[in-house]
Each structure stands twice: as C-alpha cells, then as structure tokens.
Scaffold this active site. Sequence first.
Site, PDB file in Angstrom:
ATOM      1  N   GLU A  51       0.818  -1.217   0.000  1.00 54.22           N
ATOM      2  CA  GLU A  51       0.000   0.000   0.000  1.00 54.22           C
ATOM      3  C   GLU A  51       0.853   1.268   0.000  1.00 54.22           C
ATOM      4  O   GLU A  51       0.438   2.307  -0.520  1.00 54.22           O
ATOM      5  CB  GLU A  51      -0.960   0.010   1.192  1.00 54.22           C
ATOM      6  CG  GLU A  51      -2.071  -1.038   1.125  1.00 54.22           C
ATOM      7  CD  GLU A  51      -1.651  -2.414   1.644  1.00 54.22           C
ATOM      8  OE1 GLU A  51      -0.459  -2.605   1.953  1.00 54.22           O
ATOM      9  OE2 GLU A  51      -2.530  -3.302   1.744  1.00 54.22           O
ATOM     10  N   PHE A 113     -10.678  -7.669  15.619  1.00 52.89           N
ATOM     11  CA  PHE A 113      -9.640  -8.091  14.678  1.00 52.89           C
ATOM     12  C   PHE A 113      -9.296  -6.948  13.703  1.00 52.89           C
ATOM     13  O   PHE A 113     -10.191  -6.380  13.090  1.00 52.89           O
ATOM     14  CB  PHE A 113     -10.181  -9.310  13.903  1.00 52.89           C
ATOM     15  CG  PHE A 113      -9.309  -9.796  12.789  1.00 52.89           C
ATOM     16  CD1 PHE A 113      -8.037 -10.286  13.037  1.00 52.89           C
ATOM     17  CD2 PHE A 113      -9.770  -9.765  11.475  1.00 52.89           C
ATOM     18  CE1 PHE A 113      -7.239 -10.741  11.994  1.00 52.89           C
ATOM     19  CE2 PHE A 113      -8.983 -10.225  10.434  1.00 52.89           C
ATOM     20  CZ  PHE A 113      -7.710 -10.705  10.698  1.00 52.89           C
ATOM     21  N   GLN A 114      -8.036  -6.606  13.609  1.00 53.58           N
ATOM     22  CA  GLN A 114      -7.506  -5.573  12.697  1.00 53.58           C
ATOM     23  C   GLN A 114      -7.967  -4.150  13.033  1.00 53.58           C
ATOM     24  O   GLN A 114      -7.809  -3.244  12.217  1.00 53.58           O
ATOM     25  CB  GLN A 114      -7.866  -5.878  11.232  1.00 53.58           C
ATOM     26  CG  GLN A 114      -7.248  -7.177  10.717  1.00 53.58           C
ATOM     27  CD  GLN A 114      -7.420  -7.362   9.232  1.00 53.58           C
ATOM     28  OE1 GLN A 114      -8.454  -7.018   8.684  1.00 53.58           O
ATOM     29  NE2 GLN A 114      -6.410  -7.913   8.571  1.00 53.58           N
ATOM     30  N   VAL A 383      15.573   8.850  -2.603  1.00 54.84           N
ATOM     31  CA  VAL A 383      16.287   9.602  -1.561  1.00 54.84           C
ATOM     32  C   VAL A 383      17.568   8.820  -1.261  1.00 54.84           C
ATOM     33  O   VAL A 383      17.564   7.606  -1.156  1.00 54.84           O
ATOM     34  CB  VAL A 383      15.415   9.758  -0.306  1.00 54.84           C
ATOM     35  CG1 VAL A 383      16.231  10.190   0.901  1.00 54.84           C
ATOM     36  CG2 VAL A 383      14.310  10.756  -0.588  1.00 54.84           C
ATOM     37  N   PHE A 468      24.478   7.391   1.138  1.00 48.19           N
ATOM     38  CA  PHE A 468      24.214   8.760   1.599  1.00 48.19           C
ATOM     39  C   PHE A 468      24.392   8.854   3.109  1.00 48.19           C
ATOM     40  O   PHE A 468      24.953   9.815   3.630  1.00 48.19           O
ATOM     41  CB  PHE A 468      22.794   9.172   1.192  1.00 48.19           C
ATOM     42  CG  PHE A 468      22.551  10.645   1.292  1.00 48.19           C
ATOM     43  CD1 PHE A 468      22.967  11.499   0.283  1.00 48.19           C
ATOM     44  CD2 PHE A 468      21.910  11.193   2.399  1.00 48.19           C
ATOM     45  CE1 PHE A 468      22.753  12.871   0.372  1.00 48.19           C
ATOM     46  CE2 PHE A 468      21.696  12.560   2.498  1.00 48.19           C
ATOM     47  CZ  PHE A 468      22.120  13.406   1.481  1.00 48.19           C
TER      48      PHE A 468
HETATM   49  C1  LIG Z   1      18.572  13.817   0.434  1.00 45.40           C
HETATM   50  C2  LIG Z   1      17.988  15.160   0.129  1.00 45.40           C
HETATM   51  C3  LIG Z   1      18.808  16.263   0.015  1.00 45.40           C
HETATM   52  C4  LIG Z   1      18.282  17.512  -0.329  1.00 45.40           C
HETATM   53  N1  LIG Z   1      19.130  18.571  -0.528  1.00 45.40           N
HETATM   54  C5  LIG Z   1      18.636  19.725  -1.040  1.00 45.40           C
HETATM   55  C6  LIG Z   1      19.488  20.794  -1.428  1.00 45.40           C
HETATM   56  O1  LIG Z   1      20.701  20.725  -1.296  1.00 45.40           O
HETATM   57  N2  LIG Z   1      18.935  21.897  -1.937  1.00 45.40           N
HETATM   58  C7  LIG Z   1      17.585  22.026  -2.124  1.00 45.40           C
HETATM   59  O2  LIG Z   1      17.126  23.034  -2.633  1.00 45.40           O
HETATM   60  N3  LIG Z   1      16.762  21.055  -1.731  1.00 45.40           N
HETATM   61  C8  LIG Z   1      17.251  19.907  -1.231  1.00 45.40           C
HETATM   62  N4  LIG Z   1      16.398  18.897  -0.901  1.00 45.40           N
HETATM   63  C9  LIG Z   1      14.961  19.134  -1.039  1.00 45.40           C
HETATM   64  C10 LIG Z   1      14.437  19.981   0.117  1.00 45.40           C
HETATM   65  O3  LIG Z   1      14.270  19.167   1.247  1.00 45.40           O
HETATM   66  C11 LIG Z   1      13.103  20.655  -0.251  1.00 45.40           C
HETATM   67  O4  LIG Z   1      12.214  19.662  -0.681  1.00 45.40           O
HETATM   68  C12 LIG Z   1      13.229  21.664  -1.386  1.00 45.40           C
HETATM   69  O5  LIG Z   1      14.301  22.542  -1.168  1.00 45.40           O
HETATM   70  C13 LIG Z   1      11.965  22.468  -1.453  1.00 45.40           C
HETATM   71  O6  LIG Z   1      11.847  23.000  -2.714  1.00 45.40           O
HETATM   72  P1  LIG Z   1      10.801  24.162  -3.017  1.00 45.40           P
HETATM   73  O7  LIG Z   1      11.015  25.279  -2.098  1.00 45.40           O
HETATM   74  O8  LIG Z   1      10.894  24.401  -4.487  1.00 45.40           O
HETATM   75  O9  LIG Z   1       9.389  23.430  -2.801  1.00 45.40           O
HETATM   76  P2  LIG Z   1       8.305  23.423  -1.548  1.00 45.40           P
HETATM   77  O10 LIG Z   1       9.018  23.133  -0.309  1.00 45.40           O
HETATM   78  O11 LIG Z   1       7.285  22.517  -2.006  1.00 45.40           O
HETATM   79  O12 LIG Z   1       7.812  24.918  -1.512  1.00 45.40           O
HETATM   80  C14 LIG Z   1       6.986  25.468  -2.483  1.00 45.40           C
HETATM   81  C15 LIG Z   1       6.402  26.774  -1.960  1.00 45.40           C
HETATM   82  O13 LIG Z   1       5.704  27.398  -3.040  1.00 45.40           O
HETATM   83  C16 LIG Z   1       4.433  27.847  -2.559  1.00 45.40           C
HETATM   84  N5  LIG Z   1       3.549  27.862  -3.734  1.00 45.40           N
HETATM   85  C17 LIG Z   1       2.933  26.820  -4.327  1.00 45.40           C
HETATM   86  N6  LIG Z   1       2.245  27.239  -5.397  1.00 45.40           N
HETATM   87  C18 LIG Z   1       2.446  28.564  -5.498  1.00 45.40           C
HETATM   88  C19 LIG Z   1       2.021  29.557  -6.429  1.00 45.40           C
HETATM   89  N7  LIG Z   1       1.247  29.252  -7.476  1.00 45.40           N
HETATM   90  N8  LIG Z   1       2.426  30.826  -6.227  1.00 45.40           N
HETATM   91  C20 LIG Z   1       3.223  31.160  -5.166  1.00 45.40           C
HETATM   92  N9  LIG Z   1       3.628  30.256  -4.247  1.00 45.40           N
HETATM   93  C21 LIG Z   1       3.263  28.973  -4.429  1.00 45.40           C
HETATM   94  C22 LIG Z   1       4.058  26.854  -1.493  1.00 45.40           C
HETATM   95  O14 LIG Z   1       3.113  27.422  -0.614  1.00 45.40           O
HETATM   96  C23 LIG Z   1       5.414  26.581  -0.835  1.00 45.40           C
HETATM   97  O15 LIG Z   1       5.675  27.504   0.199  1.00 45.40           O
HETATM   98  C24 LIG Z   1      16.900  17.655  -0.519  1.00 45.40           C
HETATM   99  C25 LIG Z   1      16.064  16.556  -0.352  1.00 45.40           C
HETATM  100  C26 LIG Z   1      16.592  15.316  -0.064  1.00 45.40           C
HETATM  101  C27 LIG Z   1      15.678  14.150   0.045  1.00 45.40           C
HETATM  102  C1  LIG Z   2      12.315   5.214   5.041  1.00 44.87           C
HETATM  103  C2  LIG Z   2      13.671   5.781   5.330  1.00 44.87           C
HETATM  104  N1  LIG Z   2      14.542   5.108   6.095  1.00 44.87           N
HETATM  105  C3  LIG Z   2      15.771   5.618   6.336  1.00 44.87           C
HETATM  106  C4  LIG Z   2      16.151   6.813   5.808  1.00 44.87           C
HETATM  107  C5  LIG Z   2      17.543   7.381   6.068  1.00 44.87           C
HETATM  108  N2  LIG Z   2      18.297   7.327   4.787  1.00 44.87           N
HETATM  109  C6  LIG Z   2      18.401   8.384   3.969  1.00 44.87           C
HETATM  110  S1  LIG Z   2      19.253   8.062   2.561  1.00 44.87           S
HETATM  111  C7  LIG Z   2      19.528   6.475   3.038  1.00 44.87           C
HETATM  112  C8  LIG Z   2      20.350   5.555   2.192  1.00 44.87           C
HETATM  113  C9  LIG Z   2      19.741   5.210   0.893  1.00 44.87           C
HETATM  114  O1  LIG Z   2      20.460   4.132   0.372  1.00 44.87           O
HETATM  115  P1  LIG Z   2      20.360   3.737  -1.143  1.00 44.87           P
HETATM  116  O2  LIG Z   2      18.961   3.665  -1.570  1.00 44.87           O
HETATM  117  O3  LIG Z   2      21.206   2.537  -1.367  1.00 44.87           O
HETATM  118  O4  LIG Z   2      21.006   5.008  -1.874  1.00 44.87           O
HETATM  119  P2  LIG Z   2      22.544   5.465  -1.845  1.00 44.87           P
HETATM  120  O5  LIG Z   2      22.623   6.646  -0.975  1.00 44.87           O
HETATM  121  O6  LIG Z   2      23.357   4.310  -1.391  1.00 44.87           O
HETATM  122  O7  LIG Z   2      22.833   5.779  -3.261  1.00 44.87           O
HETATM  123  C10 LIG Z   2      18.938   6.220   4.303  1.00 44.87           C
HETATM  124  C11 LIG Z   2      19.044   4.928   5.013  1.00 44.87           C
HETATM  125  C12 LIG Z   2      15.200   7.499   5.039  1.00 44.87           C
HETATM  126  N3  LIG Z   2      15.452   8.692   4.510  1.00 44.87           N
HETATM  127  N4  LIG Z   2      13.990   6.955   4.791  1.00 44.87           N
END
Ligand SMILES: Cc1cc2nc3c(=O)[nH]c(=O)nc-3n(C[C@H](O)[C@H](O)[C@H](O)COP(=O)(O)OP(=O)(O)OC[C@H]3O[C@@H](n4cnc5c(N)ncnc54)[C@H](O)[C@@H]3O)c2cc1C
Ligand SMILES: Cc1ncc(C[n+]2csc(CCOP(=O)(O)OP(=O)(O)O)c2C)c(N)n1
Length: 575
Positions: A51, A113-114, A383, A468
């Site tokens: 799911e 159950f569940q 991620v 990562f």
């Molecule tokens: C492993 C990992 C590493 C990351 N590293 C980085 C990084 O280095 N740099 C980075 O940038 N991000 C990184 N991210 C992503 C980060 O966590 C955020 O998701 C991202 O920065 C948010 O992007 P955003 O501001 O474009 O989007 P959102 O957080 O979705 O923000 C969008 C905003 O726009 C507003 N909005 C929506 N529609 C409209 C509209 N029509 N007009 C005006 N406003 C509107 C919303 O209200 C909201 O406030 C990483 C994520 C992961 C998983």
């Molecule tokens: C559900 C969940 N569990 C744990 C984490 C912490 N976490 C972030 S990145 C990562 C490693 C991901 O490994 P992989 O998919 O092999 O990608 P890699 O970074 O090795 O390329 C983990 C464990 C997470 N973000 N989400």
Amino acid sequence: MAKKKVADLLVDVLAEAGVRQIYGVSGDSLNGITDSIRAKKQIQWVHVRHEETAAFAAGAEAHLTGRLAVCAGSCGPGNLHLINGLYDCHRSRVPVLAIAAQIPSNEIGSGYFQETHPEHLFAQCSHYCELVSQPEQMPRVLEIAMQTALSRRGVSVVVLPGDVALRDAVEQGSRLHFPEPKPSVCPSDDELTILAKALNNSKKTTILGGAGCAGAHQELMELAGKLQAPIVHAMRGKEFIEYDNPFDVGMTGLLGFSSGYQAMINCDVLLMIGTDFPYQQFYPKDATVLQIDVRGEQLGRRTKVDYGFVGDTKTTLRALLPKLEQNQFDEHLQASLEHYRKARKGLDELASDGQGKKPIHPQYLARVLDELATKDAIFSCDVGTPTVWAARYLTMNGRRRLLGSFNHGSMANALPQAIGAQVSHPGRQVISLSGDGGLAMLLGDLLTLRQLQFPIKVIVFKNNSLAFVELEMKAAGILDFGTDLQNPNFAKVAEAAGLLGLTAETPDQVRPMITQALQHDGPALVEVLVSRHELSMPPTITVEQMKGFSLFMLRAVLSGRGDEIIDLARTNLLR
Ligand SMILES: Cc1cc2nc3c(=O)[nH]c(=O)nc-3n(C[C@H](O)[C@H](O)[C@H](O)COP(=O)(O)OP(=O)(O)OC[C@H]3O[C@@H](n4cnc5c(N)ncnc54)[C@H](O)[C@@H]3O)c2cc1C
Ligand SMILES: Cc1ncc(C[n+]2csc(CCOP(=O)(O)OP(=O)(O)O)c2C)c(N)n1
Ligand SMILES: [Mg+2]
C-alpha cells in the site's frame, strides 16, 4: 435494476470527477468498492504489492497532472501501510484522496480483529479525515474530502467501514457540478508598490525560486531581466526554473552548487518566490529579504523576512512587472553567472567514464541517462545519492519531469512514483533512478511492472551501501555502521520477475545497456556497479576538526571537490 450501494456511489462520484484509477491492495473490507470498480469499468484498479507504493504512486500522478489521485487500503494493516506515502503526498502538497476501509461499524471500539483508528492515524498527514458511519453521509463527506484535497493541496482520508460500503445509497449521484476553482491571488496595490520600491532600490538582487514558480516561467524570466538578478532554485523548483533560463546559477543547499550559495550570500536583496527551501544556514544574514507565496503561513517560516506578500507567482509578477525599472547594473548577475559556469564545468568533469576503469562513476551514469532519455521523459529519483545525481546531472527542458521525495525525504520513493507516472502517462518514457537500498525496501513492486505491463526502466545505482548515510556519518565524524548491503544480483532478480535484467560492470557497458533498456518494449532493470565513496573527503581535514560544524563539512563533502568548498568554509565560516 439492483439498488445503488454506497460503494457504487463512491465510484460514480470519483469517476465523474475525472478519477481514472485507484491504486491499492484489495481486502475484505474493501470488497464493496473493488467489486463496484470491477462491475462499472469506469475506473482502473491498479493492483500493487504494497500500500505504501499505492500512496506514492497516487502522489506522483497528482504531482504530474495537478488533479486528484486516489489510493486505497483495507482495514487496519492495509491502510496503515499507506501512511508513509501519504505523508510524502501531504508534505509535497499534492491532492490525494485515500480511502481507508474500516472494520465492521458495529465492532468499532471493541478491539476487534484488525481494528485501528484511521481518524487518529492519518490526522497528521491530512487536511481532512472523517469516518462515514451511515449512508446518509455520502457523497457529502467524500465531496468535502475531494474539495479539501484539491483546494488546500494535500491529503484527505475517507474512512469507510466495509458494511457501510455495502449498504444502499440514499443519494444517487454527485452534488457538486463545477470545475475546480482556480482563483488569481495578488497582493494589494499598496503592497505591490512597496515590493517594487524595494526592488527598484537594489542593484544586487538574487531570486530564490521554488516549485511555486510552476507555470510562470515567462514572467520569471522577464522579472530577472529587469532586475538583472541571478536565479537560484530550490530542488522542487528545478523542473520549472532551470530550463531556457539565461539567469540560472544552479541550486543551493547541501547538494547545491557553490554558485547558488554565493549568489544568495552576496546579494543585497533576496527575493523568494514560491519556495519553502528548508535549510536556514544557507540564507543570507544581512540582505533584505522579500517573499512571495500563495500561502500566508509560509511567510517568514525559514528565515527572517522584511516584507511578505501573499500572491500566486504568475498573477503577482504580472502585476509587479510594469512597476519595475530596468536595473542598469549587471555586475552581480555576471559574477554569479561566471561562478556558475565554473561550478558546472567542475561537476561535468566529474561525470567522466574514468577512462574505462571500474568502478563506474555514478555521475557518468546520470549523465548518460540524461543524454539518452527522451525529451519528455519522466524521472524519479530515490532519496539517497540518486537525488544528488538527479539534481546535478538531469537536464530539465520544460517537458521533462522530475519526481522525488524531496520534502518528506523517504527512501524507496522512486519505483512507486514511477508506477504512478507510467499509469497516468502511458505513452511517456519513465525512468526510476533507484538506490540499491531504496529498491530493496519496496522490492515487491518490481513484480507489479510485469503483472501490469508497465514499461518502466529501473536504473539501480548499486554501491552496496546506504551510501548517503555513510557520507553523513563520515561528515559527522563517526564511523560508518549499519550501512553495508549484501546485495543479490538485481539483474537476475529482475529476470526472474519477468523483466529484462542487465548488469553494467564497466563504464563501456553503461551506454549500450542503457540504450538497450530504453529501447526494450517492456519493463527493464539495469544495475550499474557504481563507486561507493564517490564524494570524497577533503584530504586536509581531520575528523576532529570536522566536529561541531559538520553541516558545513557535509556541504564540503557533497561538493564532490573538497578543495573548493574548504575555501567556501574558510571565507564564510572561519573568518
Ligand atoms: C537527500 C535530500 C537532500 C536535499 N538537498 C537539497 C538541497 O541541497 N537543496 C535544495 O534546494 N533542496 C534539497 N532537498 C529538497 C528539500 O528538502 C526541499 O524539498 C526543497 O528545497 C523544497 O523546494 P521548493 O522550495 O521548491 O518546494 P516546496 O518546499 O514545495 O515549496 C513550495 C512553496 O511554493 C508555494 N507555492 C505553491 N504554489 C504557489 C504559487 N502558485 N504561487 C506562489 N507560491 C506557491 C508553497 O506554498 C510553498 O511555500 C533535498 C532533499 C533530499 C531528500
Ligand atoms: C524510510 C527511510 N529510512 C531511512 C532513511 C535514512 N536514509 C536516507 S538516505 C539512506 C540511504 C539510501 O540508500 P540507497 O537507496 O542505497 O542510496 P545510496 O545513498 O546508497 O545511493 C537512508 C538509510 C530514510 N530517509 N527513509
Ligand atoms: Mg546504495
């Protein structure tokens, strides 16, 4: 004619609202609904294996189409499995309806159950979550749920006991017959004057744009031209901002480019538009900060803001542009662009084939994917390091799309999101950039690709680790632990599941195998043996020195070139 059941009414209302598929796993308490779906043939039941996949897939569909997408889980454990995917949908602000089937209504409260209480479980990851305890509530509760998901952008949950779904419906059809309202939201004239004045007085403005800039590319370019402003983007803005953009200076943040960071730090005025970029450390300390967001509650959430404006990007910029004077000074823009060219060149150099030597650079794999994918491909990235490679090496062009778990940051998102992308866009090329950890986490849904004949291409960055996290551990100065992965041969796993399975062990195998997979008429998986420690540690920094400012060192590590970012740390941190 048989009387309409509540389940039939639910299916009718969804179909009339344009819902074409429901993702889920069937179960006793869902029988009324799945049986109605089977009989009516208006909606496809996308039968996945977990799911959580269903919820991620619905989220991907909603993100790509902007329309309501639906997933469902049976009572108790069935719908509980939706929860992580629903969190992702909710935090990404995409309209998703979850149907959480419930135990028989006369048993609620008995510890049956569940038994769970979905109204409590989903409260945090939804705008609306209500139990339907009698037929008279339908379709009103369903319609409120749909309206809420669409208008507040996020998740709604309808909790429906299996027995209520099978009772006779009272109402016979939908009550709401209007298209989704799409209002224009604009700051007042007085506010626009304040905004224009602040911008006209600045010679060094930087724009930080995010996902809220979708659909306003032209206005954004005009704005940057008038202000002579470099545009930095946040990750979720990449697909909407980066392309055809002469003002682009890259992303900021841990995975960002040093040019993105510098353009923000060196400006006098930072104009944030449609972004919720979360990392406070990367915002300038002394600049005047102006923020435009369609949601008032977002203003000032991440950094101090001098003026906040509520408006949608397109309407606001259209109203603002005539009030702006042409900035005659382009030094800030040119310096930022020059920095970007250098940073880009540095990253491109890292995407080499390593003169044919093993292990393969993951950057090279990402670059080859970027080159070989179609111009309207839909990518999803797990991620982990696949997010890094997607951010840096996938080129957006206004037609390509990029899905990730960017706000919620959950592993194992890419394959399920690819499923939602392929279901909603049957003719498009869909590519999942999977981590070996991420793929394994929801591996069961590899079987879905064969069962439902989705020609998705799964590219596995096989580094035999949770790389990562390993990086984070190194950067924090602790020894890696619990990150090793003893992997199977994923190509053979794929073959056994009825997919084309390929393994690239050397750089010269990457291009032909990716080509073969992309041309394959059906689902395919290519595992690519990539290096585990690609983002090397800066050589002159000891673990002891790193403690206490690990965030900055992490940024150093992630630059891929320790030397350059040590510089950055020295100038910005150590002075
Ligand atoms: C492993 C990992 C590493 C990351 N590293 C980085 C990084 O280095 N740099 C980075 O940038 N991000 C990184 N991210 C992503 C980060 O966590 C955020 O998701 C991202 O920065 C948010 O992007 P955003 O501001 O474009 O989007 P959102 O957080 O979705 O923000 C969008 C905003 O726009 C507003 N909005 C929506 N529609 C409209 C509209 N029509 N007009 C005006 N406003 C509107 C919303 O209200 C909201 O406030 C990483 C994520 C992961 C998983
Ligand atoms: C559900 C969940 N569990 C744990 C984490 C912490 N976490 C972030 S990145 C990562 C490693 C991901 O490994 P992989 O998919 O092999 O990608 P890699 O970074 O090795 O390329 C983990 C464990 C997470 N973000 N989400
Ligand atoms: Mg890995």
